[in-house]
Design a protein around this motif. Structure first.
Motif, PDB file in Angstrom:
ATOM      1  N   LEU A 145       0.812  -1.217   0.000  1.00 53.85           N
ATOM      2  CA  LEU A 145       0.000   0.000   0.000  1.00 53.85           C
ATOM      3  C   LEU A 145       0.847   1.270   0.000  1.00 53.85           C
ATOM      4  N   LYS A 156      -9.356   1.798  -0.054  1.00 49.48           N
ATOM      5  CA  LYS A 156     -10.106   0.896   0.827  1.00 49.48           C
ATOM      6  C   LYS A 156     -10.293  -0.482   0.187  1.00 49.48           C
ATOM      7  N   GLN A 159      -7.060  -2.315   0.793  1.00 53.51           N
ATOM      8  CA  GLN A 159      -6.944  -2.703   2.200  1.00 53.51           C
ATOM      9  C   GLN A 159      -7.815  -3.916   2.497  1.00 53.51           C
ATOM     10  N   ASN A 162      -6.289  -7.007   0.890  1.00 54.82           N
ATOM     11  CA  ASN A 162      -5.147  -7.505   1.659  1.00 54.82           C
ATOM     12  C   ASN A 162      -5.598  -8.322   2.862  1.00 54.82           C
ATOM     13  N   LYS A 163      -6.648  -7.852   3.524  1.00 55.73           N
ATOM     14  CA  LYS A 163      -7.170  -8.600   4.676  1.00 55.73           C
ATOM     15  C   LYS A 163      -7.663  -9.977   4.241  1.00 55.73           C
TER      16      LYS A 163
END
Length: 372
Positions: A145, A156, A159, A162-163
């Motif tokens: 990121l 977002k 993010q 990635n989670k």
């Protein structure tokens, strides 16, 4: 250096690495091999992939549709991968198990549990190998990121992606470790655990060198490639022999086959951009094998000069021009020689196994990695 003696060993050149390009060659070899072990290895992990936990994760991953997160491409590859690379490792473990056959001790009661020449524990090992490889593929899809800009899309989404990549990869790895413990063989657990550590170390080295591409030597390239691409396959093949209670010699031969096939396969992948016909835009890593050989031939000073030659005002590299410069030297041919060497070393490792369909399939794979 060791690699120079390998390249000068003319005896390893009997495989034709300049055969007519056959895009379907590897696909056909894998397809034929899958028939020998009984079913496509792409379905080996369905018990895990269809579990309630992962189904819940998949529902969240659907939210990434329309974004640029690489996790989507990884997931798409599980459904269709034109090169048949994703399920290669489990297939090879099964073929190696079948090629080696039962352990020499005819009085061993585990003979009764063999199905199509493969023990259930070896099939479980093949599935575990696939789960581990898939877990690391998913983890590799995590986006840095710090390098993300607004023009690349909403932050977002990245993010969230990635989670999901971390969660999915960890879930697969946890399932693999659970299955590994259920094999009830401490030596096998030790082997595969060390392979997981090797992959982590290899990926770490890749990440640390990618920030300053151009730092690899030929020797360090081989070491790093074995860790990140070869260790899991080599040690899984060795573990398959251990589960069948074969001796150290068979275990070592299986290890050598997996090691050299994986290195040959990676070399084949790196060379594809440089040897394929057509005018497609060049895309390759500055730490791919042909580039590493080329950089070692021309030296660091001339290499830096060549990089400046192919950079535009925004310091972006024109890879098509760079490919042209690399092809004027012997880097590509030396990488081809090394690919041929590893393919032949894999073939040599199979000579001590009895003739069979499984052995022939493994030999065909070793030949396929030297063809383009």
């Amino acid at each position: 250096m060791a690699w120079r003696s390998r390249l000068s060993y003319i005896g390893w050149r009997h495989l034709s690495i300049f055969s007519n390009p056959s895009p379907s060659n590897w696909t056909k070899v894998v397809s034929d091999a899958e028939k020998i072990v009984g079913y496509p290895t792409s379905f080996m992990s369905l018990r895990c992939l269809l579990s309630d936990e992962l189904s819940n994760v998949a529902m969240h991953v659907r939210k990434l549709v329309g974004t640029k997160h690489p996790l989507l491409n990884t997931a798409r590859g599980f459904v269709y991968d034109s090169r048949n690379n994703l399920q290669m490792r489990g297939l090879i473990v099964l073929l190696m198990s079948k090629a080696a056959g039962p352990c020499p001790s005819t009085s061993d009661p585990i003979h009764d549990s063999m199905v199509s020449g493969i023990y259930p524990s070896q099939r479980n090992l093949a599935e575990i190998t696939e789960l581990i490889h898939t877990a690391f593929l998913v983890h590799r899809g995590i986006v840095n990121l710090k390098e993300w800009t607004n023009s690349d899309g909403p932050l977002k989404d990245m993010q969230f992606g990635n989670k999901m990549a971390v969660l999915s990869g960890d879930f697969l790895l946890a399932n693999a470790c659970t299955g590994l413990a259920q094999l009830n063989d401490t030596k096998v657990v030790e082997l595969i655990s060390s392979a997981i550590g090797d992959v982590v170390q290899g990926i770490y080295h890749e990440s640390s060198t990618s920030a300053e591409e151009g730092s690899l030597t030929v020797a360090s390239w081989e070491d790093q490639t074995f860790l990140s691409h070869g260790a899991l396959l080599a040690k899984s093949c060795q573990a398959a022999m251990k589960l069948a209670r074969h001796g150290n010699e068979s275990q070592n031969l299986a290890f050598q086959y997996g090691k050299h096939l994986a290195l040959g396969h990676k070399l084949n992948s790196d060379l594809h951009t440089f040897v394929k016909s057509g005018s497609e835009p060049a895309v390759f890593s500055l730490d791919s094998a042909p580039v590493v050989f080329h950089r070692q031939i021309v030296g660091p000073e001339r290499w830096r000069h060549q990089l400046k030659q192919v950079q535009n005002m925004a310091r972006q590299i024109d890879y098509t021009k760079l490919r042209g410069l690399i092809k004027t030297e012997r880097g590509v041919s030396q990488a081809l020689d090394l690919c041929s060497y590893h393919g032949n070393k894999a073939l040599e490792a199979m000579k001590c196994f009895p003739p069979s369909e499984a052995r022939s399939a493994l030999e065909n794979m070793a030949c396929a990695v030297t063809k383009f």
